[in-house]
Design an enzyme around this catalytic site. Structure first.
Site, PDB file in Angstrom:
ATOM      1  N   ASP A 278      -3.705   2.649  -5.468  1.00 32.99           N
ATOM      2  CA  ASP A 278      -2.395   2.611  -4.802  1.00 32.99           C
ATOM      3  C   ASP A 278      -2.156   1.342  -3.989  1.00 32.99           C
ATOM      4  O   ASP A 278      -1.364   1.340  -3.059  1.00 32.99           O
ATOM      5  CB  ASP A 278      -2.208   3.852  -3.916  1.00 32.99           C
ATOM      6  CG  ASP A 278      -2.961   3.750  -2.606  1.00 32.99           C
ATOM      7  OD1 ASP A 278      -4.000   3.072  -2.582  1.00 32.99           O
ATOM      8  OD2 ASP A 278      -2.494   4.326  -1.610  1.00 32.99           O
ATOM      9  N   GLU A 279      -2.860   0.286  -4.328  1.00 33.84           N
ATOM     10  CA  GLU A 279      -2.693  -0.971  -3.572  1.00 33.84           C
ATOM     11  C   GLU A 279      -2.497  -2.148  -4.517  1.00 33.84           C
ATOM     12  O   GLU A 279      -3.165  -2.227  -5.552  1.00 33.84           O
ATOM     13  CB  GLU A 279      -3.977  -1.303  -2.804  1.00 33.84           C
ATOM     14  CG  GLU A 279      -4.246  -0.532  -1.579  1.00 33.84           C
ATOM     15  CD  GLU A 279      -5.644  -0.886  -1.112  1.00 33.84           C
ATOM     16  OE1 GLU A 279      -5.770  -1.776  -0.263  1.00 33.84           O
ATOM     17  OE2 GLU A 279      -6.599  -0.282  -1.623  1.00 33.84           O
TER      18      GLU A 279
ATOM     19  N   ARG B   3       0.451  14.967   9.416  1.00 31.14           N
ATOM     20  CA  ARG B   3      -0.301  14.129  10.370  1.00 31.14           C
ATOM     21  C   ARG B   3       0.256  14.306  11.782  1.00 31.14           C
ATOM     22  O   ARG B   3      -0.489  14.278  12.756  1.00 31.14           O
ATOM     23  CB  ARG B   3      -0.239  12.653   9.964  1.00 31.14           C
ATOM     24  CG  ARG B   3      -1.027  12.355   8.701  1.00 31.14           C
ATOM     25  CD  ARG B   3      -1.109  10.861   8.427  1.00 31.14           C
ATOM     26  NE  ARG B   3      -1.326  10.623   7.010  1.00 31.14           N
ATOM     27  CZ  ARG B   3      -1.674   9.471   6.469  1.00 31.14           C
ATOM     28  NH1 ARG B   3      -1.842   8.411   7.241  1.00 31.14           N
ATOM     29  NH2 ARG B   3      -1.846   9.340   5.178  1.00 31.14           N
TER      30      ARG B   3
ATOM     31  N   TYR C  54      -1.303  10.396  -2.943  1.00 32.17           N
ATOM     32  CA  TYR C  54      -1.422  11.597  -3.776  1.00 32.17           C
ATOM     33  C   TYR C  54      -0.393  12.651  -3.332  1.00 32.17           C
ATOM     34  O   TYR C  54       0.135  13.397  -4.156  1.00 32.17           O
ATOM     35  CB  TYR C  54      -2.831  12.192  -3.690  1.00 32.17           C
ATOM     36  CG  TYR C  54      -3.926  11.395  -4.370  1.00 32.17           C
ATOM     37  CD1 TYR C  54      -3.714  10.098  -4.809  1.00 32.17           C
ATOM     38  CD2 TYR C  54      -5.191  11.941  -4.567  1.00 32.17           C
ATOM     39  CE1 TYR C  54      -4.725   9.368  -5.424  1.00 32.17           C
ATOM     40  CE2 TYR C  54      -6.215  11.224  -5.188  1.00 32.17           C
ATOM     41  CZ  TYR C  54      -5.974   9.930  -5.605  1.00 32.17           C
ATOM     42  OH  TYR C  54      -6.976   9.218  -6.211  1.00 32.17           O
TER      43      TYR C  54
ATOM     44  N   ASP D 223       0.858  -1.190   0.000  1.00 33.73           N
ATOM     45  CA  ASP D 223       0.000   0.000   0.000  1.00 33.73           C
ATOM     46  C   ASP D 223       0.898   1.246   0.000  1.00 33.73           C
ATOM     47  O   ASP D 223       1.758   1.390   0.875  1.00 33.73           O
ATOM     48  CB  ASP D 223      -0.877  -0.032   1.270  1.00 33.73           C
ATOM     49  CG  ASP D 223      -1.896   1.092   1.285  1.00 33.73           C
ATOM     50  OD1 ASP D 223      -2.127   1.699   0.232  1.00 33.73           O
ATOM     51  OD2 ASP D 223      -2.460   1.363   2.365  1.00 33.73           O
ATOM     52  N   MET D 224       0.706   2.110  -0.966  1.00 29.73           N
ATOM     53  CA  MET D 224       1.527   3.319  -1.039  1.00 29.73           C
ATOM     54  C   MET D 224       1.217   4.228   0.157  1.00 29.73           C
ATOM     55  O   MET D 224       0.094   4.255   0.640  1.00 29.73           O
ATOM     56  CB  MET D 224       1.239   4.086  -2.336  1.00 29.73           C
ATOM     57  CG  MET D 224       1.407   3.276  -3.608  1.00 29.73           C
ATOM     58  SD  MET D 224       2.991   2.441  -3.714  1.00 29.73           S
ATOM     59  CE  MET D 224       4.092   3.837  -3.861  1.00 29.73           C
TER      60      MET D 224
HETATM   61  N1  DCP Z   1      -8.271   9.043  -1.647  1.00 28.09           N
HETATM   62  C1  DCP Z   1      -9.325   9.876  -2.022  1.00 28.09           C
HETATM   63  N2  DCP Z   1     -10.431   9.966  -1.227  1.00 28.09           N
HETATM   64  C2  DCP Z   1     -10.519   9.258  -0.102  1.00 28.09           C
HETATM   65  C3  DCP Z   1      -9.477   8.379   0.261  1.00 28.09           C
HETATM   66  C4  DCP Z   1      -8.350   8.309  -0.534  1.00 28.09           C
HETATM   67  O1  DCP Z   1      -9.249  10.527  -3.060  1.00 28.09           O
HETATM   68  N3  DCP Z   1     -11.595   9.371   0.655  1.00 28.09           N
HETATM   69  C5  DCP Z   1      -7.074   8.997  -2.502  1.00 28.09           C
HETATM   70  C6  DCP Z   1      -5.979   9.863  -1.940  1.00 28.09           C
HETATM   71  C7  DCP Z   1      -5.022   8.920  -1.347  1.00 28.09           C
HETATM   72  C8  DCP Z   1      -5.197   7.677  -2.175  1.00 28.09           C
HETATM   73  O2  DCP Z   1      -6.552   7.678  -2.560  1.00 28.09           O
HETATM   74  O3  DCP Z   1      -3.681   9.392  -1.396  1.00 28.09           O
HETATM   75  C9  DCP Z   1      -4.886   6.415  -1.405  1.00 28.09           C
HETATM   76  O4  DCP Z   1      -5.729   6.347  -0.273  1.00 28.09           O
HETATM   77  P1  DCP Z   1      -5.302   5.652   1.071  1.00 28.09           P
HETATM   78  O5  DCP Z   1      -6.523   5.398   1.854  1.00 28.09           O
HETATM   79  O6  DCP Z   1      -4.413   4.514   0.783  1.00 28.09           O
HETATM   80  O7  DCP Z   1      -4.528   6.771   1.845  1.00 28.09           O
HETATM   81  P2  DCP Z   1      -3.121   7.404   1.589  1.00 28.09           P
HETATM   82  O8  DCP Z   1      -2.307   6.633   0.618  1.00 28.09           O
HETATM   83  O9  DCP Z   1      -3.289   8.856   1.287  1.00 28.09           O
HETATM   84  O10 DCP Z   1      -2.479   7.328   3.024  1.00 28.09           O
HETATM   85  P3  DCP Z   1      -1.965   6.055   3.815  1.00 28.09           P
HETATM   86  O11 DCP Z   1      -0.481   6.211   3.906  1.00 28.09           O
HETATM   87  O12 DCP Z   1      -2.606   6.182   5.144  1.00 28.09           O
HETATM   88  O13 DCP Z   1      -2.369   4.824   3.094  1.00 28.09           O
END
Ligand code: DCP
Length: 657
Positions: free
Chosen positions: A120-121, A60, A23, A18-19
């Site tokens: 991103d997964e 965060r 974004y 998982d990235m």
């Molecule tokens: N995303 C979005 N709207 C949301 C959740 C996520 O557009 N409600 C987009 C932005 C995130 C990407 O999807 O960067 C991946 O979501 P993740 O839930 O995996 O969260 P992140 O990658 O941002 O953070 P983490 O490091 O916690 O996984």
């Protein structure tokens, strides 16, 4: 309903990657001065600074959360950099994130079967790679182990905080370890290496879970973020699962999870352990009962699907508060934007990956002014997908109208007023490989007609999304202001057509629409005789076989099978010997029969249909339609195209278009 797939082996090695703050990382790579700075990505609308959809780890630390708006984030962390999501067509454009996700997938796929689960997964099946590594290099003989591996979190391994890396090294290299743990150790080494490669090649960090199945790997990947990996040993499974809130489990976030809570008093996964498989089956049916019983014990046989490309495409937008769409014209305007975007992505997928989507689904949230509880009860509707932005729009509008009628409980076409739409999205699913060569052309030509026919009868076929206990949670990310159906399972849980039904429907409709719909494109009509033959004598299977042939000869077969030998046909052409040979005609009588049925009126092909074909197919089709100069000339030994010469008038039209 979830389907129970018993664990085939607990010696599989599965990773979920998982990235981290994806974004944000993409934006930081684009603007390197943001690296290391508190950063968040916000939606493009300016209300209260826009909604945060991704928050970097530096921000965060200062208490910035995804649920905040930009203004609030600024209060909590005044130095935060807020980057706007790119915008196109008045809505978020996720192309750069999608492309960045693809970069990562291409690296991860180097070591084993790889499934792109969302933007991103990724899931990886590393069983073979781990086994090979174990055979070639017994772990106890490893002299140096990369720091990234030693930083792994091994669930169930007690660390004292002093020399944790040494403890992990000992665990990794235990001579007397269970074979399955040894494989996990190899998996951890491989995943760490892959994560480093991703970092080197893309500048992105990611986190990972390594376990014996997908469910456990996914649970673990988020446990230690960012840029870390977590290993789930068999011995740790019980301790990992027992305290987890039942609604946090994949597929239990919806009605099934709620039913477990309210009907059985199950709040954690551990609570589920007290129920026998039989009891769960009695309540939820055999499959779901077994699935629940297995889930509580960390058993899951779900395979990593070898899929590097998204499973569906979607385009959506929300219209909160006063921005709700309250007129059909407003809905249509936005559907146009969404359908154009969806269509572009479908076209790109077709051209780049040779894939076609079969189902179009419209989702919306709406309210009735008279009924405040009506929000989210808007039914989702699906129909077979026709290619071309105009057709996608036409069908989406029909789907919307059908859904709105149902929502309002009206038998007539709804009018403006009394309702508002707060969320609108269109998605394309059931994406499969496009048949190569002629087959794809056939499908396109058939498809255009049959889809048209089906859209005319759409109301009968539109069906609401099921309202049963099926888990509605998907792995796709649906931002508060956008819909992203990249990868993951789509939200379409009960389309009107299953693929099988769809195939059958296509089989039935193709003939009728070909023969009757003058206004429909392309106007390839079958004669009465041919229809009878098609109807009665040729099975669908035979037809499919015929169109599955590749190359020019099968193109000709396509034309032969579908050509319009209607009585008003003016041009009759004969195939060249070469072509005849390619067709492998066999007996003379066969030859004659086929030659007769080759009468083909190229002028009847609508150029707009040709324009919608993938570039290389367009080229191919145009090659046949080009031989205008030799109209009415029947020459043996000339090019294939000559055999499809239209009559003069039609040629002129064709050239004009
Ligand atoms: N995303 C979005 N709207 C949301 C959740 C996520 O557009 N409600 C987009 C932005 C995130 C990407 O999807 O960067 C991946 O979501 P993740 O839930 O995996 O969260 P992140 O990658 O941002 O953070 P983490 O490091 O916690 O996984």
């Amino acid at each position: 309903m979830p389907v129970a797939r018993p664990e085939t082996s607990d010696s599989r090695i599965i990773a979920h990657v998982d990235m981290d703050c994806f974004y944000v990382q993409v934006e930081q790579r684009k603007q390197p001065h943001l690296k290391g700075q508190p950063t968040a990505v916000v939606q493009y609308n300016s209300w209260k600074g826009g909604g945060l959809i991704a928050v970097g780890y530096e921000a965060r630390k200062d208490g910035v959360k995804r649920s905040m708006r930009g203004d609030e984030a600024k209060k909590v962390c005044p130095q935060i950099h807020l980057v706007q999501v790119p915008v196109a067509r008045g809505k978020a454009d996720l192309t750069i994130y999608r492309n960045a996700g693809s970069e990562v997938v291409s690296i991860l796929a180097r070591k084993g079967r790889c499934e792109r689960a969302s933007i991103d997964e990724v899931y990886l099946d590393l069983t073979d790679a781990a086994e090979t590594m174990l055979k070639e290099t017994p772990l106890e003989t490893l002299e140096s182990i990369d720091e990234e591996v030693l930083k792994s979190h091994v669930l169930g391994l007690s660390l004292n905080g002093n020399d944790d890396r040494e403890t992990v090294r000992e665990w990794l290299t235990r001579r007397d370890a269970d074979h399955r743990d040894k494989l996990l150790a190899c998996g951890a080494i491989i995943v760490a290496e892959l994560r480093l490669q991703v970092l080197r090649e893309t500048e992105f960090t990611c986190s990972a879970g390594v376990a014996h199945n997908k469910m456990l790997a996914k649970l673990a990947s988020g446990m230690n973020k960012p840029a870390q990996q977590t290993i789930v040993t068999l011995a740790s499974v019980k301790g990992l699962l027992e305290p987890l809130p039942i609604k946090k489990m994949k597929q239990l976030g919806g009605k099934l999870g709620s039913s477990l809570q309210t009907d059985l008093g199950v709040n954690t996964v551990g609570d589920l352990l007290q129920f026998s498989e039989q009891k769960l089956q009695d309540i939820y049916g055999a499959n779901t009962g077994t699935w629940l019983w297995n889930t509580a014990r960390g058993i899951s046989g779900d395979e990593v699907e070898g899929r590097l490309l998204p499973k569906s495409h979607g385009s959506g937008k929300t219209f909160p508060g006063v921005r709700a769409l309250k007129t059909l014209a407003a809905v249509e305007k936005w559907l146009k934007e969404l359908c154009e975007e969806l269509s572009e992505r479908l076209q790109l997928d077709l051209e780049t990956n040779k894939r076609v989507a079969h189902t179009l689904t419209l989702h919306a949230n709406a309210y009735k002014s008279t009924d405040t509880d009506s929000l989210k009860k808007f039914p989702s509707k699906s129909c077979p997908l026709r290619y071309g932005a105009g057709k996608v729009l036409e069908d989406s509008v029909n789907l919307f109208q059908a859904a709105l009628r149902e929502f309002l409980g009206s038998y007539t076409n709804p009018v403006d007023g009394g309702w508002g739409v707060t969320n609108l999205s269109v998605s394309a699913s059931k994406i499969v490989a496009a048949p190569s060569g002629t087959c794809s052309i056939t499908r396109y030509f058939h498809g255009q007609d049959r889809f048209h026919a089906s859209s005319e009868q759409s109301d009968k076929k539109f069906a609401p999304e099921s309202d049963n206990l099926s888990p509605s949670r998907t792995e796709s990310h649906s931002a508060s202001h956008q819909t992203e159906c990249e990868g993951g399972q789509t939200q379409i849980t009960s389309d009107t057509f299953s693929l099988d039904q769809y195939e059958t429907a296509c089989k039935d409709e193709a003939i009728e629409s070909c023969s009757t719909s003058k206004q429909h494109e392309p106007q390839l009509r079958l004669s009465e005789k041919e229809r009878n033959i098609n109807d009665g004598k040729r099975s669908y299977e035979q037809k499919r076989k015929a169109t599955q042939e590749k190359g020019t000869s099968s193109i000709l077969r396509f034309l032969q099978t579908n050509s319009c030998s209607s009585s008003n046909q003016e041009t009759k052409c004969l195939p060249s010997e070469g072509v005849q040979e390619a067709l492998d005609m066999g007996s003379e009588s066969q030859n004659k029969r086929r030659t007769d049925s080759w009468r083909y009126n190229a002028g009847e092909i609508d150029q707009s249909v040709v324009n919608e074909l993938p570039a290389e197919i367009q080229e191919e089709v145009r090659t046949w339609l080009r031989p205008q100069k030799q109209a009415n000339t029947v020459k043996r030994g000339s090019s294939i195209a000559h055999y499809f010469s239209p009559n003069k008038n039609k040629q002129t039209n064709l050239r004009k278009s």
